[in-house]
Structures are given as C-alpha cells and as structure tokens.
Design an enzyme around this catalytic site. Structure first.
Site, PDB file in Angstrom:
ATOM      1  N   SER A 183      34.758 -19.446 -40.683  1.00  0.00           N
ATOM      2  CA  SER A 183      34.564 -17.875 -40.212  1.00  0.00           C
ATOM      3  C   SER A 183      33.759 -17.178 -41.298  1.00  0.00           C
ATOM      4  O   SER A 183      33.767 -17.671 -42.452  1.00  0.00           O
ATOM      5  CB  SER A 183      35.802 -17.091 -40.119  1.00  0.00           C
ATOM      6  OG  SER A 183      35.775 -15.718 -39.861  1.00  0.00           O
ATOM      7  N   TYR A 211      44.247 -14.513 -43.683  1.00  0.00           N
ATOM      8  CA  TYR A 211      43.518 -15.096 -42.656  1.00  0.00           C
ATOM      9  C   TYR A 211      42.201 -15.435 -43.471  1.00  0.00           C
ATOM     10  O   TYR A 211      41.612 -16.482 -43.272  1.00  0.00           O
ATOM     11  CB  TYR A 211      42.993 -14.015 -41.646  1.00  0.00           C
ATOM     12  CG  TYR A 211      41.984 -14.868 -40.933  1.00  0.00           C
ATOM     13  CD1 TYR A 211      42.326 -15.799 -39.748  1.00  0.00           C
ATOM     14  CD2 TYR A 211      40.757 -14.287 -40.376  1.00  0.00           C
ATOM     15  CE1 TYR A 211      41.238 -16.567 -39.237  1.00  0.00           C
ATOM     16  CE2 TYR A 211      39.813 -14.781 -39.769  1.00  0.00           C
ATOM     17  CZ  TYR A 211      40.003 -15.784 -39.087  1.00  0.00           C
ATOM     18  OH  TYR A 211      39.060 -16.539 -38.008  1.00  0.00           O
TER      19      TYR A 211
HETATM   20  P1  NDP Z   1      41.185 -17.583 -29.121  1.00  0.00           P
HETATM   21  O1  NDP Z   1      42.417 -17.031 -29.525  1.00  0.00           O
HETATM   22  O2  NDP Z   1      40.489 -17.230 -27.642  1.00  0.00           O
HETATM   23  O3  NDP Z   1      41.546 -19.372 -28.992  1.00  0.00           O
HETATM   24  C1  NDP Z   1      42.262 -19.874 -30.093  1.00  0.00           C
HETATM   25  C2  NDP Z   1      42.645 -21.230 -29.689  1.00  0.00           C
HETATM   26  O4  NDP Z   1      43.704 -21.652 -30.592  1.00  0.00           O
HETATM   27  C3  NDP Z   1      43.368 -21.116 -28.322  1.00  0.00           C
HETATM   28  O5  NDP Z   1      43.094 -22.292 -27.442  1.00  0.00           O
HETATM   29  C4  NDP Z   1      44.984 -21.593 -28.879  1.00  0.00           C
HETATM   30  O6  NDP Z   1      45.583 -22.315 -27.744  1.00  0.00           O
HETATM   31  C5  NDP Z   1      44.765 -22.534 -30.063  1.00  0.00           C
HETATM   32  N1  NDP Z   1      45.737 -22.325 -30.793  1.00  0.00           N
HETATM   33  C6  NDP Z   1      46.214 -21.498 -31.655  1.00  0.00           C
HETATM   34  N2  NDP Z   1      47.474 -21.605 -32.328  1.00  0.00           N
HETATM   35  C7  NDP Z   1      47.401 -22.953 -32.017  1.00  0.00           C
HETATM   36  C8  NDP Z   1      48.461 -24.268 -32.242  1.00  0.00           C
HETATM   37  N3  NDP Z   1      49.618 -23.580 -33.200  1.00  0.00           N
HETATM   38  N4  NDP Z   1      48.485 -25.214 -31.948  1.00  0.00           N
HETATM   39  C9  NDP Z   1      47.360 -25.484 -31.011  1.00  0.00           C
HETATM   40  N5  NDP Z   1      46.705 -24.605 -30.550  1.00  0.00           N
HETATM   41  C10 NDP Z   1      46.545 -23.506 -31.155  1.00  0.00           C
HETATM   42  O7  NDP Z   1      40.501 -17.382 -30.426  1.00  0.00           O
HETATM   43  P2  NDP Z   1      38.881 -17.940 -30.381  1.00  0.00           P
HETATM   44  O8  NDP Z   1      38.277 -18.730 -29.803  1.00  0.00           O
HETATM   45  O9  NDP Z   1      37.976 -16.956 -31.136  1.00  0.00           O
HETATM   46  O10 NDP Z   1      39.294 -18.839 -32.171  1.00  0.00           O
HETATM   47  C11 NDP Z   1      38.962 -20.107 -32.195  1.00  0.00           C
HETATM   48  C12 NDP Z   1      38.486 -20.418 -33.657  1.00  0.00           C
HETATM   49  O11 NDP Z   1      37.534 -19.513 -33.925  1.00  0.00           O
HETATM   50  C13 NDP Z   1      39.875 -19.814 -34.709  1.00  0.00           C
HETATM   51  O12 NDP Z   1      39.983 -20.829 -35.630  1.00  0.00           O
HETATM   52  C14 NDP Z   1      39.345 -18.638 -35.142  1.00  0.00           C
HETATM   53  O13 NDP Z   1      39.757 -18.403 -36.586  1.00  0.00           O
HETATM   54  C15 NDP Z   1      37.853 -19.027 -35.308  1.00  0.00           C
HETATM   55  N6  NDP Z   1      37.077 -17.840 -35.332  1.00  0.00           N
HETATM   56  C16 NDP Z   1      37.029 -16.932 -34.451  1.00  0.00           C
HETATM   57  C17 NDP Z   1      36.228 -15.680 -34.365  1.00  0.00           C
HETATM   58  C18 NDP Z   1      36.301 -14.462 -33.474  1.00  0.00           C
HETATM   59  O14 NDP Z   1      35.996 -13.587 -33.677  1.00  0.00           O
HETATM   60  N7  NDP Z   1      36.767 -14.615 -32.475  1.00  0.00           N
HETATM   61  C19 NDP Z   1      34.998 -15.748 -35.463  1.00  0.00           C
HETATM   62  C20 NDP Z   1      35.395 -16.767 -36.331  1.00  0.00           C
HETATM   63  C21 NDP Z   1      35.993 -17.651 -36.296  1.00  0.00           C
HETATM   64  P3  NDP Z   1      47.108 -22.105 -27.325  1.00  0.00           P
HETATM   65  O15 NDP Z   1      47.597 -20.623 -27.786  1.00  0.00           O
HETATM   66  O16 NDP Z   1      47.238 -22.493 -25.990  1.00  0.00           O
HETATM   67  O17 NDP Z   1      47.843 -23.205 -28.214  1.00  0.00           O
HETATM   68  C1  8X3 Z   2      37.257 -13.925 -37.010  1.00  0.00           C
HETATM   69  C2  8X3 Z   2      35.891 -12.942 -37.723  1.00  0.00           C
HETATM   70  O1  8X3 Z   2      35.674 -10.914 -39.288  1.00  0.00           O
HETATM   71  O2  8X3 Z   2      37.417 -10.885 -37.575  1.00  0.00           O
HETATM   72  O3  8X3 Z   2      37.046 -15.059 -37.840  1.00  0.00           O
HETATM   73  O4  8X3 Z   2      37.783 -12.206 -39.700  1.00  0.00           O
HETATM   74  S1  8X3 Z   2      36.704 -11.519 -38.500  1.00  0.00           S
END
Ligand code: NDP
Ligand code: 8X3
Length: 254
Positions: A141, A154
């Site tokens: 991220s 985070y």
């Molecule tokens: P979502 O919340 O839409 O998706 C997160 C996914 O992670 C879900 O499929 C969830 O599945 C899974 N997950 C969470 N906890 C667990 C666990 N303990 N075990 C297994 N699976 C888990 O968020 P995003 O798609 O945005 O996030 C995906 C990744 O991208 C993350 O690592 C996030 O930190 C990162 N990210 C997101 C950004 C954003 O702005 N959206 C920007 C930069 C990075 P389930 O709950 O079914 O287990």
């Molecule tokens: C998620 C993006 O800027 O909310 O990783 O941390 S931010």
C-alpha cells in the site's frame, strides 16, 4: 489441467475478487481463498461456467497457521503446481491515534497483514521451490511507503509488507521465485467499510469528490506484472488515483 495456476488470498471481495475475474478471463486456473466460503463458491461457480478454467476454493483464515499449512498441504492432482501467489488478504481496522488504540484492532491488523502473509508465503514458496519457479505478488500500500495521521498500525503492517517483499526477493531468488509488490493508493472496495466497522457514511466519505482506483485497476496491474517475460521482474509498483499525490494529498472537487 491446461493453463497456469494462480492462488489468490482474499478473493471474496475487492482486489482479490477482481483479480480472480481477470485471470479466469485470461485462462488461468485459480485457487481462491478467504473466510466467506459462500462468496468463494458463488464466484467459483460463475467463473467456471463462463470460462474454460478450473477453480478450487479453500475457506480459511490466514491468521491461523495450522489452517494455512493444512490447506496448502492438501493441494494435489496438479493443484500443487502453483505458478503465481497473490498475497492480497488484508485489512485496516480503526483510525484511532495510538494513545486511544484498541489492542484487538492492532492484533487483527498485524496477524492478518503480516503474520498471515508469512504463513501463506512459507507454505506456497516451498511448493514453488520443488519446481524452481514461481512468482509471488504482495499487495502492499501507499500506507507502506508513507505514514499518515491515524494510520499507525496499518501503516506499520504495510511497511512490514514492503520490508518482507524485499527480504523475499533476496531469499527466494535462488529458488527461482520472482517477487513483486503492488502498492496502491485509495481504492474503493470494502476496505473502508471494514476499517470503519460497517459505518457506511464514514466509508463513503473517504472517496468523496475524486475518482479513486477501482479493484479492476489493481487486477489489471497484477495481470501485467505476472505476464512479463521470464527474465523480467517488476519489483515495486506504486499505483495511485490521478487525484492523489501521496498518502495525504488528494484533490477533491467538493
Ligand atoms: P476488501 O475488504 O474488499 O477485501 C479484503 C479481502 O481480504 C477479503 O476478500 C477478505 O476476505 C480478505 N481477508 C481479510 N481478512 C482475512 C483473513 N483473516 N483471512 C483470510 N482472508 C481475509 O479490501 P481490498 O480489496 O481493498 O483489500 C485487499 C488488499 O489491498 C488488502 O491487503 C489491503 O490492505 C490492500 N490495499 C487496499 C487499498 C484500498 O484503498 N482499498 C489500497 C492499498 C492496499 P474474507 O473477509 O472473506 O476473509
Ligand atoms: C489503503 C490505502 O491510504 O487508506 O492501503 O491507507 S490508505
């Protein structure tokens, strides 16, 4: 099984789900993981109906070391020949300053984003080692590049992903495994809903007045990274909305 195999953690939503859809369309067989098994099954059914690919689902929590080890160890019949691992499962919980922080939130973040990623990586890299090839894509991220107010744990977890990506690139090099980090800025998925504990108004406000990244933008980037020639590795990709200059500077049209 014809076609390559990718394992995606956190395929029930957001980036993971979009990546599953994109890779299935491109002919990849998929191992989809996450905790919400109903969503995994629904996705698997729709993708295998639409495309000529095989989909395997594995429901587990990446925080549980034995569950990760057992699930990966159970792969057979060709599924153990994983070409690409997308370490995507992750979350943020809360935006309190450290002095007001909740230890349960901290544990959820660190156990998922750091320890979960390690458990999955260890298990899958040992499968890749046997074939002396593989590619691991870690979803980091912008929060792993710059700290922001209220980001504390985070950000620390994503700085850890940044460091672990670099460590993996060194340690997995002799095993023939490429390692890429994709570090996105603000993207509209279920991420903010999880961070603000289902407060929809707070989650929506994060994306007010600008066009954030969409999950498909990240899926596109994953696909690009994993389809480079064998001799090319994209080490680190920072991908931002055009309206976002860094962690804290977003041009909003309000
Ligand atoms: P979502 O919340 O839409 O998706 C997160 C996914 O992670 C879900 O499929 C969830 O599945 C899974 N997950 C969470 N906890 C667990 C666990 N303990 N075990 C297994 N699976 C888990 O968020 P995003 O798609 O945005 O996030 C995906 C990744 O991208 C993350 O690592 C996030 O930190 C990162 N990210 C997101 C950004 C954003 O702005 N959206 C920007 C930069 C990075 P389930 O709950 O079914 O287990
Ligand atoms: C998620 C993006 O800027 O909310 O990783 O941390 S931010």
């Amino acid at each position: 099984m014809k076609g390559p195999i990718a394992m995606i953690t956190g395929a029930t939503s957001g980036f993971g789900e979009a990546t599953a859809k994109r890779l299935a369309k491109e002919g990849w067989n998929l191992i989809l993981t996450g905790r919400r098994v109903d969503r995994l099954e629904k996705l698997a059914k729709s993708l295998s109906k639409k495309y000529d690919v095989h989909i395997l689902t594995q429901g587990y929590d990446v925080r549980i070391e034995e569950a990760v080890n057992e699930s990966v160890a159970s792969l057979n019949g060709g599924w153990e020949k994983i070409d690409v691992l997308v370490n995507n499962a992750g979350l943020a919980v809360g935006r309190s300053p450290i002095n007001d922080g909740d230890a349960d939130d901290w544990n959820r973040i660190i156990d998922t984003n750091v320890k979960g990623l390690l458990y999955v990586t260890r298990a899958v890299s040992n499968l890749m080692k046997k074939r002396k090839k593989g590619h691991i894509v870690n979803i980091g991220s912008i929060a792993g590049k710059e700290v922001y107010d209220g980001g504390n744990v985070y950000c620390a977890s994503k700085f850890a992903v940044d460091a672990l990506t670099k460590a993996m690139r060194i340690e997995l090099l002799p095993l023939g495994i490429k390692v890429t980090q994709i570090a996105p800025g603000a993207a509209e998925t279920e991420f903010s809903l999880v961070r603000f504990k289902d407060d929809e108004a707070k989650a929506a406000a994060v994306y007010n007045g600008f066009t954030p990244l969409a999950a498909d933008d990240i899926a596109d980037t994953v696909h690009y990274a994993i389809t480079r020639p064998k001799h090319v590795c994209l080490n680190d990709i920072v991908i931002m909305p055009s309206a976002q200059a860094n962690s804290t500077t977003i041009l909003r049209d309000l």
